[in-house]
Design an enzyme around this catalytic site. Structure first.
Site, PDB file in Angstrom:
ATOM      1  N   HIS A 170       0.829  -1.201   0.000  1.00  0.00           N
ATOM      2  CA  HIS A 170       0.000   0.000   0.000  1.00  0.00           C
ATOM      3  C   HIS A 170       0.869   1.258   0.000  1.00  0.00           C
ATOM      4  O   HIS A 170       2.079   1.183   0.217  1.00  0.00           O
ATOM      5  CB  HIS A 170      -0.946   0.023   1.205  1.00  0.00           C
ATOM      6  CG  HIS A 170      -2.109  -0.905   1.082  1.00  0.00           C
ATOM      7  ND1 HIS A 170      -2.055  -2.220   1.496  1.00  0.00           N
ATOM      8  CD2 HIS A 170      -3.357  -0.738   0.563  1.00  0.00           C
ATOM      9  CE1 HIS A 170      -3.221  -2.806   1.249  1.00  0.00           C
ATOM     10  NE2 HIS A 170      -4.025  -1.933   0.689  1.00  0.00           N
ATOM     11  N   LYS A 203      -0.668   4.907   4.498  1.00  0.00           N
ATOM     12  CA  LYS A 203      -1.579   3.973   5.176  1.00  0.00           C
ATOM     13  C   LYS A 203      -1.053   3.694   6.579  1.00  0.00           C
ATOM     14  O   LYS A 203       0.128   3.360   6.750  1.00  0.00           O
ATOM     15  CB  LYS A 203      -1.700   2.671   4.384  1.00  0.00           C
ATOM     16  CG  LYS A 203      -2.732   1.698   4.950  1.00  0.00           C
ATOM     17  CD  LYS A 203      -2.938   0.524   4.029  1.00  0.00           C
ATOM     18  CE  LYS A 203      -3.925  -0.485   4.599  1.00  0.00           C
ATOM     19  NZ  LYS A 203      -5.268   0.096   4.808  1.00  0.00           N
TER      20      LYS A 203
END
Length: 249
Positions: free
Chosen positions: A141, A145
């Site tokens: 990600h 995040k």
């Protein structure tokens, strides 16, 4: 259909605002966000759920897991169905959602993408046939995040573990471990960097052969569209706890 959007000024919230304005049969009548004045919206935005005066058909929560209890309390007080798309939920959070679903319809999943949920189903089916294979999950990600591993990684791992009667043990990375891999392990590894929207790979490694199942998200739109579908699905449901499998039947 009238929607209250929790986390309306966050990254996913902005995507939902954009996509819902393109829908003919759904509208956002109010938003909830800790940064209530960050953007100019065509609907009122409240810092706290308890301040919201509008009555909606459903609430979509794409905020932060720390705000769940407040959103859940509002949903229960107003008897409003709730779609929980927020990740990073704890076991206690899921327990609270399950208990609350006795009074209101609740939809919760670790990932709103149709493709991810197909991957999850495929991985579970593969696990039933590849019981002696080593299983590793790699998730990637963007660098902003905050939760790791991702809610999707847990979704996949838990689904695979069901094929083993929940006998597998989750191992998060292998730093500091001075022993060889055990058969009962499911390895989960998180990578954070750049602007990666989301990528999940399940590896089944056996003697002299490897099988990989992979999903790559190319934009955040897929998660928002899934949340919109979930909201429409939940509107007509009775009290209960629903997930993507229920919607895809």
């Amino acid at each position: 259909m009238k929607v209250i959007l929790s986390g309306c000024n966050g990254k996913m919230g902005r995507v939902l605002v954009k996509l819902i304005t393109q829908e003919k049969d759904i509208e956002i009548i109010a938003g909830i966000d800790i940064n209530a004045n960050k953007f100019k919206n065509p609907f009122p935005v409240y810092k706290n759920a308890c301040e919201c005066k509008e009555k909606a058909d459903v609430i979509i929560d794409f905020s932060h897991h720390s705000a769940l209890l407040e959103i859940l309390k509002y949903s229960l007080d107003t008897k409003t169905p709730l779609v929980v798309a927020t990740t990073g939920l704890s076991g206690e959070d899921l327990k609270n959602l399950t208990e609350a679903s006795k009074q209101i319809p609740i939809f919760q999943t670790g990932n709103m993408s149709l493709g991810v949920n197909v991957l999850t189903d495929l991985a579970k089916k593969a696990a039933t046939s590849l019981k002696d294979f080593d299983i590793e999950i790699i998730e990637k990600h963007h660098n902003e995040k905050v939760d790791a591993p991702s809610g999707t990684a847990y979704l996949i791992a838990n689904s695979i573990n069901e094929a083993f009667q929940n006998e597998k043990e989750f191992i998060y990375g292998r730093y500091g471990r001075s022993e060889k891999r055990k058969n009962k392990e499911i390895g989960i590894h998180a990578i954070r960097g750049g602007s990666i929207v989301g990528e999940h790979t399940v590896i089944f490694a056996g003697p002299d052969e490897i099988i990989e199942i992979k999903h790559t998200a190319l934009s955040k739109d897929i998660f928002a569209l899934g949340a919109i579908k979930a909201a429409k699905f939940l509107k007509s449901k009775q009290n209960g706890f629903y997930n993507m499998n229920d919607m895809l039947k």
